[in-house]
Design an enzyme around this catalytic site. Structure first.
Site, PDB file in Angstrom:
ATOM      1  N   CYS A 135     -12.493  -0.370  -0.363  1.00  0.00           N
ATOM      2  CA  CYS A 135     -11.290  -1.155  -0.081  1.00  0.00           C
ATOM      3  C   CYS A 135     -10.845  -1.059   1.381  1.00  0.00           C
ATOM      4  O   CYS A 135     -10.560  -2.072   2.032  1.00  0.00           O
ATOM      5  CB  CYS A 135     -10.152  -0.696  -0.999  1.00  0.00           C
ATOM      6  SG  CYS A 135     -10.044   1.086  -1.174  1.00  0.00           S
ATOM      7  N   GLN A 162      -3.401   5.264   2.339  1.00  0.00           N
ATOM      8  CA  GLN A 162      -4.016   4.580   1.195  1.00  0.00           C
ATOM      9  C   GLN A 162      -3.182   4.712  -0.076  1.00  0.00           C
ATOM     10  O   GLN A 162      -2.653   5.782  -0.406  1.00  0.00           O
ATOM     11  CB  GLN A 162      -5.436   5.126   0.977  1.00  0.00           C
ATOM     12  CG  GLN A 162      -6.333   4.791   2.160  1.00  0.00           C
ATOM     13  CD  GLN A 162      -7.787   5.180   1.985  1.00  0.00           C
ATOM     14  OE1 GLN A 162      -8.411   5.616   2.940  1.00  0.00           O
ATOM     15  NE2 GLN A 162      -8.356   5.017   0.804  1.00  0.00           N
ATOM     16  N   ARG A 263      -3.988   9.690   1.488  1.00  0.00           N
ATOM     17  CA  ARG A 263      -3.310   9.009   0.356  1.00  0.00           C
ATOM     18  C   ARG A 263      -1.793   9.112   0.581  1.00  0.00           C
ATOM     19  O   ARG A 263      -1.285  10.192   0.922  1.00  0.00           O
ATOM     20  CB  ARG A 263      -3.695   9.721  -0.948  1.00  0.00           C
ATOM     21  CG  ARG A 263      -3.134   9.086  -2.190  1.00  0.00           C
ATOM     22  CD  ARG A 263      -3.944   7.927  -2.717  1.00  0.00           C
ATOM     23  NE  ARG A 263      -5.288   8.290  -3.133  1.00  0.00           N
ATOM     24  CZ  ARG A 263      -6.330   7.453  -3.076  1.00  0.00           C
ATOM     25  NH1 ARG A 263      -6.177   6.209  -2.629  1.00  0.00           N
ATOM     26  NH2 ARG A 263      -7.524   7.846  -3.472  1.00  0.00           N
ATOM     27  N   HIS A 270      -2.622  -0.791   1.018  1.00  0.00           N
ATOM     28  CA  HIS A 270      -3.139   0.162   2.007  1.00  0.00           C
ATOM     29  C   HIS A 270      -2.606  -0.187   3.392  1.00  0.00           C
ATOM     30  O   HIS A 270      -2.438  -1.360   3.725  1.00  0.00           O
ATOM     31  CB  HIS A 270      -4.662   0.040   2.111  1.00  0.00           C
ATOM     32  CG  HIS A 270      -5.438   0.783   1.065  1.00  0.00           C
ATOM     33  ND1 HIS A 270      -4.877   1.500   0.046  1.00  0.00           N
ATOM     34  CD2 HIS A 270      -6.791   0.930   0.921  1.00  0.00           C
ATOM     35  CE1 HIS A 270      -5.835   2.038  -0.696  1.00  0.00           C
ATOM     36  NE2 HIS A 270      -7.005   1.706  -0.186  1.00  0.00           N
TER      37      HIS A 270
END
Ligand code: NAP
Length: 367
Positions: A135, A162, A263, A270
């Site tokens: 991604c 993310q 994260r 994102h």
């Protein structure tokens, strides 16, 4: 033409089906739905006429009837079923959201606005495996498409922010329950430092929900994504370089991509803070114009506070195909180095959309 769908009940699969309905893709194909857990159940599917008897997703002979299979089921499924199907001589097209086959020599990582030529070459030359990219990689390449296609980039540093959805549906649910726990633990009218102390002790307590995220994600960040390669780099960071180069076609001078993948507590959007060095200094306006005009989804956001807050909003970008790029600035210490910040929905352009478009390309070729 019949197309078998595996993993369509999951997050990526649901977003894929939703996009296919919106785009009228089901008029071009006859879907056959498989499941690893619901085989032989009859199911209606939103937006599709009639009901479907789900086929068994591990029954090789049933799968082998189909000329095209699209899997959003996950890496373990691909490992066992794809290989077994090829071993029994199945010669159909396999499209996949998982990373299992991405770096295999006979697979193409699909991101058609960037590598349509490569996909067309693969189809003409008998390549049968077409795999969606990571991604973050797909979103970064689409954001920088304008300067990538001109071959201007020397190196990129990508510091990622993310979303929880990249770790799966359970991570999203856990993030929300973490938020709930933290909110419940504090008393809103108490002094801020007392509130913070209660929140921190809740985060550190043994019953704080963190089975999936392993450490608190709500109210925090997690600076490691995917496995540990043992050389100081996470697998997610490694993908950033190798997958980008594979999508771009393994140029003789590889694109250097470094960074730290982190994260954060967004749900499905994102972010990436990008620093990139070009082969010489270009006018900032020209770089902005190249980025802005590269494809239908990227939009340049003016680098001022008001435009940034309005245009680089995770809440607005989530659920859309837009890829805004802002905070574009030229370094004063080295005029060939620039910074930018970009956002993108990791379930759409990050996962489902490249596969949906690749399926359309394969279908048009196979007909
Ligand atoms: P997921 O939501 O966990 O779904 C995977 C499968 O789990 C479903 O297709 C379904 O298969 C089964 N399942 C079991 N219980 C379910 C329930 N209550 N609701 C829905 N499905 C249920 O997986 P995913 O996040 O979509 O990821 C699928 C693949 O895409 C993975 O390889 C992942 O690495 C890759 N990928 C994910 C992302 C992302 O953002 N999440 C991005 C890029 C690539 P059955 O019908 O067979 O039971």
């Amino acid at each position: 033409m019949k197309v078998g769908f595996v993993g369509w009940r999951g997050m990526v699969g649901s977003v894929l089906l939703q996009r296919m309905r919106e785009c009228g893709d089901f008029e071009l194909l006859e879907p056959v739905f498989f499941s690893t857990s619901q085989a032989s159940k009859t199911q209606t599917i939103e937006g599709l006429d009639g009901s479907f008897v789900l086929k068994d997703a591990v029954h090789l002979e049933g799968l082998a009837q189909l000329p095209i299979i699209l899997s959003c089921q996950g890496g373990e499924y691909t490992k066992t079923v794809h290989r077994a199907l090829r071993e029994i001589g199945w010669d159909g097209y396999w499209l996949d959201a998982s990373s299992t086959l991405r770096m295999q020599g006979n697979a193409i990582v699909v991101l058609d606005p960037i590598n349509q030529d490569r996909i067309a070459w693969g189809l003409k030359n008998g390549v049968k495996d077409y795999i969606g990219g990571n991604c973050t990689v797909s979103l970064m390449l689409l954001a920088l498409h304008g300067i990538l296609k001109e071959g201007l980039i020397d190196w990129i540093s990508s510091m990622t922010y993310q979303a929880a959805s990249g770790a799966g549906a359970q991570a999203m649910k856990e993030l929300l329950s973490q938020m709930g726990k933290l909110s419940e633990s504090a008393i809103s009218d108490e002094p801020a430092l007392d509130m913070e102390r209660r929140v921190r002790s809740t985060m550190l307590s043994n019953d704080f929900p963190q089975n999936v995220t392993q450490v608190p994600l709500a109210g925090g960040v997690i600076p490691w994504i995917d496995s540990d390669l043992g050389n100081g780099r996470s697998r997610e960071e490694w993908k950033g370089e190798v997958e980008a180069n594979k999508i771009l076609g393994w140029k003789t001078e590889p694109l250097k991509v470094e960074g730290i993948c982190v994260r954060v507590g967004t749900f499905r959007c994102h972010g990436q803070a990008l620093i990139f060095k070009l082969n010489k200094a270009y006018d900032l306006q020209d770089v902005g114009a190249m980025l802005d005009s590269a494809n239908d989804w990227v939009q340049l956001v003016n680098n001022d506070k008001e435009s940034t807050l309005a245009g680089l909003s995770t809440a607005k970008v989530s659920g859309s195909l837009n890829i805004p790029v802002g905070r574009l600035r030229q370094f004063s210490s080295d005029k060939s180095i620039y910074s930018a910040f970009t956002l993108g929905d990791q379930l759409l352009w990050g996962a489902a959309e490249p596969l949906r478009r690749a399926l359309g390309i394969v279908l048009r070729y196979a007909k």
